[in-house]
Design a protein around this motif. Sequence first.
Motif, PDB file in Angstrom:
ATOM      1  N   VAL A   1      -2.917  43.230 117.645  1.00 15.41           N
ATOM      2  CA  VAL A   1      -1.673  43.973 117.831  1.00 15.41           C
ATOM      3  C   VAL A   1      -0.457  43.137 117.437  1.00 15.41           C
ATOM      4  CG1 VAL A   1      -0.177  44.886 119.660  1.00 15.41           C
ATOM      5  CG2 VAL A   1      -2.548  45.599 119.520  1.00 15.41           C
ATOM      6  N   LEU A   2      -0.615  41.802 117.534  1.00 10.24           N
ATOM      7  CA  LEU A   2       0.521  40.958 117.175  1.00 10.24           C
ATOM      8  C   LEU A   2       0.555  40.616 115.689  1.00 10.24           C
ATOM      9  CD1 LEU A   2       0.600  38.534 120.200  1.00 10.24           C
ATOM     10  CD2 LEU A   2       2.186  40.361 119.654  1.00 10.24           C
TER      11      LEU A   2
ATOM     12  N   GLU B   1      -6.087  32.484 118.242  1.00  6.55           N
ATOM     13  CA  GLU B   1      -6.995  32.420 119.383  1.00  6.55           C
ATOM     14  C   GLU B   1      -6.995  31.008 119.958  1.00  6.55           C
ATOM     15  OE1 GLU B   1     -10.622  30.891 120.950  1.00  6.55           O
ATOM     16  OE2 GLU B   1     -10.548  30.977 118.777  1.00  6.55           O
TER      17      GLU B   1
ATOM     18  N   VAL C   1     -10.133  41.524 124.933  1.00  2.45           N
ATOM     19  CA  VAL C   1      -8.688  41.563 125.153  1.00  2.45           C
ATOM     20  C   VAL C   1      -7.991  40.657 124.144  1.00  2.45           C
ATOM     21  CG1 VAL C   1      -6.855  41.008 126.776  1.00  2.45           C
ATOM     22  CG2 VAL C   1      -8.910  42.165 127.571  1.00  2.45           C
ATOM     23  N   VAL C   2      -8.584  39.454 123.903  1.00  2.00           N
ATOM     24  CA  VAL C   2      -7.971  38.540 122.943  1.00  2.00           C
ATOM     25  C   VAL C   2      -7.932  39.169 121.547  1.00  2.00           C
ATOM     26  CG1 VAL C   2      -8.226  36.313 121.786  1.00  2.00           C
ATOM     27  CG2 VAL C   2      -8.563  36.489 124.251  1.00  2.00           C
TER      28      VAL C   2
ATOM     29  N   GLN D   1       9.097  44.308 116.551  1.00  2.00           N
ATOM     30  CA  GLN D   1       7.932  43.433 116.632  1.00  2.00           C
ATOM     31  C   GLN D   1       8.285  42.007 116.204  1.00  2.00           C
ATOM     32  OE1 GLN D   1       4.128  43.819 116.947  1.00  2.00           O
ATOM     33  NE2 GLN D   1       4.519  41.626 116.946  1.00  2.00           N
TER      34      GLN D   1
ATOM     35  N   LEU E   1       0.504  39.748 128.411  1.00  2.00           N
ATOM     36  CA  LEU E   1      -0.485  40.824 128.338  1.00  2.00           C
ATOM     37  C   LEU E   1      -1.837  40.363 128.876  1.00  2.00           C
ATOM     38  CD1 LEU E   1       0.352  42.498 124.925  1.00  2.00           C
ATOM     39  CD2 LEU E   1       0.522  43.524 127.195  1.00  2.00           C
ATOM     40  N   VAL E   2      -2.273  39.162 128.433  1.00  2.00           N
ATOM     41  CA  VAL E   2      -3.566  38.664 128.904  1.00  2.00           C
ATOM     42  C   VAL E   2      -3.534  38.503 130.417  1.00  2.00           C
ATOM     43  CG1 VAL E   2      -5.222  36.781 128.787  1.00  2.00           C
ATOM     44  CG2 VAL E   2      -4.033  37.506 126.736  1.00  2.00           C
TER      45      VAL E   2
ATOM     46  N   ALA F   1       1.814  37.757 124.279  1.00  2.00           N
ATOM     47  CA  ALA F   1       0.360  37.689 124.390  1.00  2.00           C
ATOM     48  C   ALA F   1      -0.028  37.138 125.755  1.00  2.00           C
ATOM     49  CB  ALA F   1      -0.197  36.802 123.286  1.00  2.00           C
TER      50      ALA F   1
ATOM     51  N   ALA G   1      -9.808  40.801 115.072  1.00  2.00           N
ATOM     52  CA  ALA G   1      -8.354  40.858 115.175  1.00  2.00           C
ATOM     53  C   ALA G   1      -7.733  41.229 113.840  1.00  2.00           C
ATOM     54  CB  ALA G   1      -7.805  39.521 115.659  1.00  2.00           C
TER      55      ALA G   1
ATOM     56  N   GLY H   1      -7.921  42.348 120.765  1.00  2.00           N
ATOM     57  CA  GLY H   1      -6.919  43.418 120.760  1.00  2.00           C
ATOM     58  C   GLY H   1      -5.511  42.863 120.658  1.00  2.00           C
ATOM     59  N   ILE H   2      -5.232  41.858 121.480  1.00  2.61           N
ATOM     60  CA  ILE H   2      -3.856  41.363 121.528  1.00  2.61           C
ATOM     61  C   ILE H   2      -3.485  40.615 120.252  1.00  2.61           C
ATOM     62  CG2 ILE H   2      -2.393  39.668 122.679  1.00  2.61           C
ATOM     63  CD1 ILE H   2      -3.684  40.718 125.300  1.00  2.61           C
TER      64      ILE H   2
END
Lengths: 304, 543
Positions: free
Chosen positions: A173-174, A237, A166-167, A144, A156-157, A153, A111, A169-170
């Motif tokens: 991205v945040l 996470e 996915v976690v 943002q 999106l998940v 998040a 991440a 990536g998200i």
Amino acid sequence: MSTTDITLTAVEDSETTPLTPGQIFRKRLFGHTGFLIGASIILLIVLVAIFAPLIAPHDPYVQSLSTRMLPPVWSEGGTWEHILGTDQNGRDYLARLIYGTRVSITIGIGAASVGLVIGVTLGVMAGYFGGWIDHAISFLLTAQLALPGLLLAMALVFIIGPSIWVVIGIVGVLHWTYYLVVTRAATQRIRNLDFVAAAKASGASSRQIIWHEILPNLASAIIVIFTFELGIAILAESSLSFLGVGIQPPTPSWGLMIAEGKQAMFYRPWLVILPGICLFLLVIGANLMGDGLRDITSPEGRNE
Amino acid sequence: MSLLDIQNLDVTLALPNGPLKAVRDVTLTLEPGESLGIVGESGSGKSMTALALMRLLPRSATCEAKALRFDGQELRDLSDPAFARQIPGPRIGMIFQEPMTSLNPVYTIGRQMTEATVARGLLSEAEARRKAIDLLDRVGIPDPEGRMSQFPHQMSGGQRQRVMIAMTLMLDPELLIADEPTTALDVTVQAQILDLLDDLRRERGMGLILISHDLAVVAERTDRVAVMYLGEMVEQGTAQDVLYRPQHDYTKALLAAIPRLDGPARVPAQVAAAPEVEKVISATNLCREFHSRKGLFGPKKTVRALDDVSLELRRGETLAVIGESGSGKSTLARILLGLDLPDAGDVRMLGRPVLDLPGAERASLVQPVFQDPYTSLNPRRRLSEIIARPLVLRGEGDSASRLAAVKDAMEKVRLPDRLIHAYPSQLSGGQRQRVAIARALITEPEALICDEPTSALDVSVQAQILELLDDLRAKMGLTCLIITHDMAVVHETADRVAVMYQGRVVEEGSARDVLGNPSNDYTARLLAAAPRFGATQEMEAVQ
């Protein structure tokens, strides 16, 4: 030449054979205590993650309801069978911590790297090109910052479906805003320095200037933010996992273990403390290593 | 009784590689109303001496002295709070080098001027205000009453330095220490500020210590001069003695290094006389405007940096462009280098429009040397990489041939081989400027454009760099454009001169004509402001 001579002799004064760049680098690397400690911690954690199946005393997924919430061996009621005790479902805590290393390291590094790529790219572009590109990217930053991250998040998940990738990536991205703010300001400053003008006068393209002149000068700042984001990503996470949209049980992850342990925190504090210690070690190791890397690679104070 | 009596002052700095004696065994005395100049290169300990007196030394420094007496009072006996209450301000005032940062940007001039007096209870608010307006008027600030409510950013550098001087005078100090008070200012402003300080000293009978790296400036305006070198005071005497009968070798070298307006002019390059002169760069009718805007929707502001400038650079000659900061000379350099585009007019290199030239080809025609050697080299790259970079960008040679070229270029600029793997932070200012020149020379360009190549360097280093440039030009037939604000540098290096003022070339001609017989008012003003030694014959007689 004695060892004290080596540390005190500035390059300008030394009339002896100068060290090659590699020798100087190694000398600096092994002369930095903070870096050595941090790197050892990180190396150890990485080794544990790789060799988890060989080290773990138990299967981290096997439940045994008869031996639920055993305390660690040093407190009353602990057994050598489960050195660090067991969790709510009777799974061996040491084994879960060892396997959790894999998830935490992957998510932390993954991440923080995703954020790095996004943030540094945008930051350098905004800082170097300025004008409407800067306006557009600054607007993106404001947008943002205005978004409720956790809510986004979760949404999106929920849409994509939970998995470790996915976690990563998200969370990535945040978490690019720090990179952007710092690299944009630094790039704006460096862009106007004379060595960039000299490169332009030698016919360098924008791409060559960014890669060769600007990015090396951003390295110290990027390394520090990376180590700092590493910790934040692991904690993010754990928040997602706590809300049920992060790592899905029964996969062991330190964040999820803290989240699960919270319910029994006041009776069985080790459920939270043990993964907390692991997390602390990882983050402090990363920070020490990052600070050390910054000191070692920065040319300032090389004479020390 | 002397006003100031420093006996055997030592200042030691604790550095990572061991203690460094920044000031060694310095002994100074100053009579009331007398002025003393302290001269030396950067790092010679001249500022440290003043800072030790004011207890402003950096944390890592320790200072020892046999005596540190001010007006008969032993300063070492005072505790820090007592010292702060009694000495700095009412007894000793200090002016610093950088007028742009020595005023607080968020308070008005009036508040900053009156604050100290009112806080000490010396004057009432109204009296302090009246005194401040008087003093601003005395130091030559127009409309002093209106200025009281203005902020520092509304004033120019010279005006801010005047405000600083007025501010220190608010408390009527008996001694004024000026640490490089004019180094950051233009030549014409510099002369005014120094004259002002001298006048004020006579008027008020203050002691004045003027610290500077510029021996010529100091010697003109002080009674006595002390020369410092590597922390030691190597020479002390009356200004006339030090200037015309220097005793110490360092002082002699320092004097010889100063570019002189009255020294022998350089022999003009022979090529200038050839009938068909090739123009390496020619610029015609260049105009450049800068627009700035406050915020996204603010009003537009336009600054005209270049206004119809035409210039040509002939093969083998050295052309000097001279002017104050803000006169557009750096914009001109950027445009000639192809780093910026003019709004109107055009630049040709060897007869071809610069716009049609690809970057690599342009690089082999013209290369820059910038003013500040601390920002013109990438701090993250080794010398070998920095110097070879233009070759890499051109895709020329392999690593072995590039290394050979780097070594060759380093030899040309007289940099020792062992520095090849060093980083810029390990070099001194003069060495860095040599690296910048080596990088410019490696592609063997037709012309060098040097933007104030020596103004960030010490006088003695400046002489070396100018000599190096002159040598290279003779050996390689280089064409040079030197941008400078220093008339003496022009005199020593240039064949032709162009004088710029507010974006225009106001005078152009051979160096001898322009310097000997300026036809423009502004040129004459620049010439008059340049510090020079009065009696040349005397100097020659001594030699």
